[in-house]
Enzyme design. Structure first.
Site, PDB file in Angstrom:
ATOM      1  CB  CYS A   1      -1.008  -0.108   1.071  1.00  0.00           C
ATOM      2  SG  CYS A   1      -2.113  -1.457   1.147  1.00  0.00           S
TER       3      CYS A   1
ATOM      4  CG  ASP B   1      -5.682  -1.488   8.447  1.00  0.00           C
ATOM      5  OD1 ASP B   1      -4.808  -1.125   8.451  1.00  0.00           O
ATOM      6  OD2 ASP B   1      -6.805  -1.409   8.046  1.00  0.00           O
TER       7      ASP B   1
ATOM      8  CB  CYS C   1      -2.257   1.431   4.614  1.00  0.00           C
ATOM      9  SG  CYS C   1      -2.883  -0.014   4.683  1.00  0.00           S
ATOM     10  CG  ASP C   2      -7.456   0.214   5.238  1.00  0.00           C
ATOM     11  OD1 ASP C   2      -7.396   0.561   4.345  1.00  0.00           O
ATOM     12  OD2 ASP C   2      -8.821  -0.187   5.292  1.00  0.00           O
ATOM     13  CE  LYS C   3      -7.863   2.150  10.076  1.00  0.00           C
ATOM     14  NZ  LYS C   3      -7.880   1.125   9.244  1.00  0.00           N
TER      15      LYS C   3
ATOM     16  CB  CYS D   1      -7.379  -3.269  -0.453  1.00  0.00           C
ATOM     17  SG  CYS D   1      -6.359  -4.137   0.109  1.00  0.00           S
TER      18      CYS D   1
ATOM     19  CD  GLU E   1     -10.667  -2.686   8.906  1.00  0.00           C
ATOM     20  OE1 GLU E   1     -10.378  -3.556   8.207  1.00  0.00           O
ATOM     21  OE2 GLU E   1     -10.509  -1.743   9.112  1.00  0.00           O
TER      22      GLU E   1
ATOM     23  CB  SER F   1     -12.277  -5.144   6.061  1.00  0.00           C
ATOM     24  OG  SER F   1     -12.468  -5.011   4.696  1.00  0.00           O
TER      25      SER F   1
END
Ligand code: FES
Length: 562
Positions: free
Chosen positions: A54, A86, A127-129, A199, A451, A476
């Site tokens: 990511c 993640d 990535c997500d955060k 993702c 998650e 997620s």
């Protein structure tokens, strides 16, 4: 449009004048000359890590951003922040560090920015955060700032099907229930995520990157090109240039991140069926920006905004497909035309959203299969609803874009951890018609609201199509099915979810926004009176520190001074 006040640079107080000679000496040590030192100093804060795809390439992108900033007479310097990947943390203790990393990233950006007296901020994430962490820092610092995303991975292909990482998780469920062989699982694993980048579906990372555009904090069109696209390089370079205009016009992050901008962000979230995690992150970013945003804002907007995009996990397409038809600006234009977007808010273009969208050229290609007009939506209301009731007095979140079930009533089967729930599914304890309750996984209890993708994917993979899940943890962005998360108050602080018993009836009623524990109020109160808090999972170290500072999910699960 421009801000009324001229922006006062911070770097002169640290690097100009006779008495700042020692500070200047260190800039000379890294090769800067007088000309460089007296230009505005731009921080290129980069969430970078080789430990996953990511953010693998973001350091390279940071150099591109620097190149852009130098071209317009600025002095850019890169500093890194941490990244929790993640997908690699998923289903393990590692996941407890994920949400924690969002606040750590914000803190790291703030600390380095202020400690070195930068003037403006470019944030690069993946990535997500990392996106919400960067946006929180921008809101907190309130300096000229632009966020640019590292881009998502290209999708994989297998047997003519488009794959994302979600398919690997579901393939495990299918393997465990003996629907596919180990070799088939390996084939999916080998192909699901074929390049660097985040993702590929409209999971949390892509949701938050898209929100960057809707908030006005990222250049229009910059969220959707893949990590491997040459247009990604172009957008990052343009970001490096655009920051100079914000400094000149005196436009700071909070001039852009207003209440109306957050309404636009929520509107985009609902229209695209984005991740439930965005609820948590938008509450947290708004708090840093001094904007009073509540769960009720999400529910109000969800009721009036239709789902107009078909993106995975709820729909059929991935971010690269959206990019091919016009990216986030296509969705924003549809929303503006439908009267659902506020066009008067300011953006990092130095223009209003309406002006910036008018200037943005969309490709002339058919797109009805991916993005539709608001008059012909995929669903009449938004992708996420807020539920309240005796099981979640302060609120809970359900993603309706990823399920057709809007009412579910079933008997509870209760687990005190994600691990126990996963084992329960493996042992066939979970039957059709049940509501799986996973608790003590909230912001304090987890800690860090891990998650539940492993559990939700196992449910789907095991072919349990008529099972719901309720948790004080998170889901997620890749989760599908009737899943309720972010239940507040959480079990660890004695929320009603702590006293659910096996066999209790639970009602999930999306239409009426209710999440009810169908046990009399007297019984709930008696159980709560007898309830004793559990020993915390961690008594020392980062997770213990975090648990002592974090607020409830309904407040964005932000860490705040005691
Ligand atoms: Fe990084 Fe999905 S694991 S974006």
């Amino acid at each position: 449009m421009q801000s009324s006040k001229k922006y006062e640079l911070r770097s002169p107080s640290r690097y100009h004048g006779v008495l700042n000679a020692p500070h200047r000496a260190f800039l000379r040590s890294i090769g800067l000359n007088d000309i460089d030192i007296y230009k505005p100093l731009v921080a290129v804060a980069t969430a970078w890590s080789e430990a996953g795809p990511c953010n693998y390439h973001t350091l390279m992108l940071a150099n591109v951003a620097k190149e852009g900033a130098r071209q317009v007479g600025l002095t850019p310097l890169v500093y890194p922040t941490m990244v929790v990947n993640d997908n690699i943390g998923m289903g393990s203790e590692g996941m407890r560090y994920s949400l924690v990393s969002r606040d750590l990233i914000a803190d790291m950006v703030e600390a380095q920015f202020n400690a070195h007296a930068f003037d403006a901020l470019i944030g690069i994430g993946g990535c997500d955060k990392t996106t919400p962490g960067m946006l929180m820092a921008m809101a907190r610092l309130n300096v000229p700032s632009i966020y640019v995303y590292g881009g998502s991975a290209e999708p994989g292909f297998y047997k003519g099907m488009k794959l994302t990482i979600e398919d690997v998780h579901e393939a495990i469920g299918a393997y465990l229930s003996k629907k596919i062989s180990e070799d088939e699982l390996l084939q999916v694993e080998m192909r699901a995520h074929p390049t660097v980048g985040t993702c590929a579906g409209m999971f949390t990372a892509n949701t938050m990157a898209s929100i960057g555009e809707a908030l006005g904090m990222s250049l229009l069109g910059s969220a959707s090109p893949t990590a491997t696209s040459s247009r990604r390089i172009m957008y990052v370079r343009e970001t490096g240039k655009a920051i100079s205009q914000l400094i000149e016009l005196g436009i700071k992050a909070r001039d852009i991140m207003t209440y109306e901008a957050f309404e636009n962000a929520i509107t985009l979230l609902m229209a695209t069926g984005g991740s439930t995690n965005a609820v948590l992150h938008l509450l947290a970013i708004a708090r840093e920006a001094g904007v009073k945003l509540t769960l009720d804002d999400f529910d109000r907007i969800s009721k009036r905004v239709p789902l107009i995009a078909s993106l995975r996990p709820g729909g059929d397409y991935v971010m690269a497909d959206l990019d091919a038809v016009g990216g986030v600006p296509l969705v924003l234009k549809k929303l503006l035309e439908g009267g659902l977007l506020n066009g008067d808010v300011l953006t990092v273009h130095g223009k209003t959203m309406k002006e910036a969208l008018e200037e943005y050229k969309l490709p002339n290609v058919p797109h009805d299969n991916i993005v539709r007009d608001v008059k012909h939506p995929f669903k009449p209301t938004g992708g996420i609803r807020i539920l309240k009731g005796s099981l979640a007095p302060q609120g809970a979140v359900i993603k309706v874009a990823a399920t057709n079930i809007t009412r579910f009533e079933g008997q509870a089967i209760v687990y005190d951890s994600e691990d126990d729930a996963f084992k329960g599914i493996e042992n066939n304890e979970v039957k059709e018609g049940m509501v799986v309750v996973i608790r003590y996984e909230g912001p304090k209890g987890g800690p860090g609201m891990p998650e539940m993708l492993r559990v939700t994917a196992a449910i789907m993979g095991a072919g349990l199509n008529n099972v719901a899940l309720v948790t004080d943890g998170r889901f997620s962005g890749a989760t599908r099915g009737p899943m309720v998360g972010h239940v507040a108050p959480e079990a660890a602080v004695g929320g009603p979810i702590a006293v659910v018993e096996n066999g209790d009836k639970i009602l999930i009623d999306v239409e009426n926004g209710r999440l009810e524990l169908e046990v009399s109020q007297e019984v709930i109160e008696k159980r709560l009176k007898d309830w004793k808090p559990k020993e915390p999972r961690y008594k020392w170290g980062l997770l213990a520190k975090y648990a002592s500072l974090v607020s409830q999910a309904s407040e964005g699960a932000v860490t705040k001074p005691i």
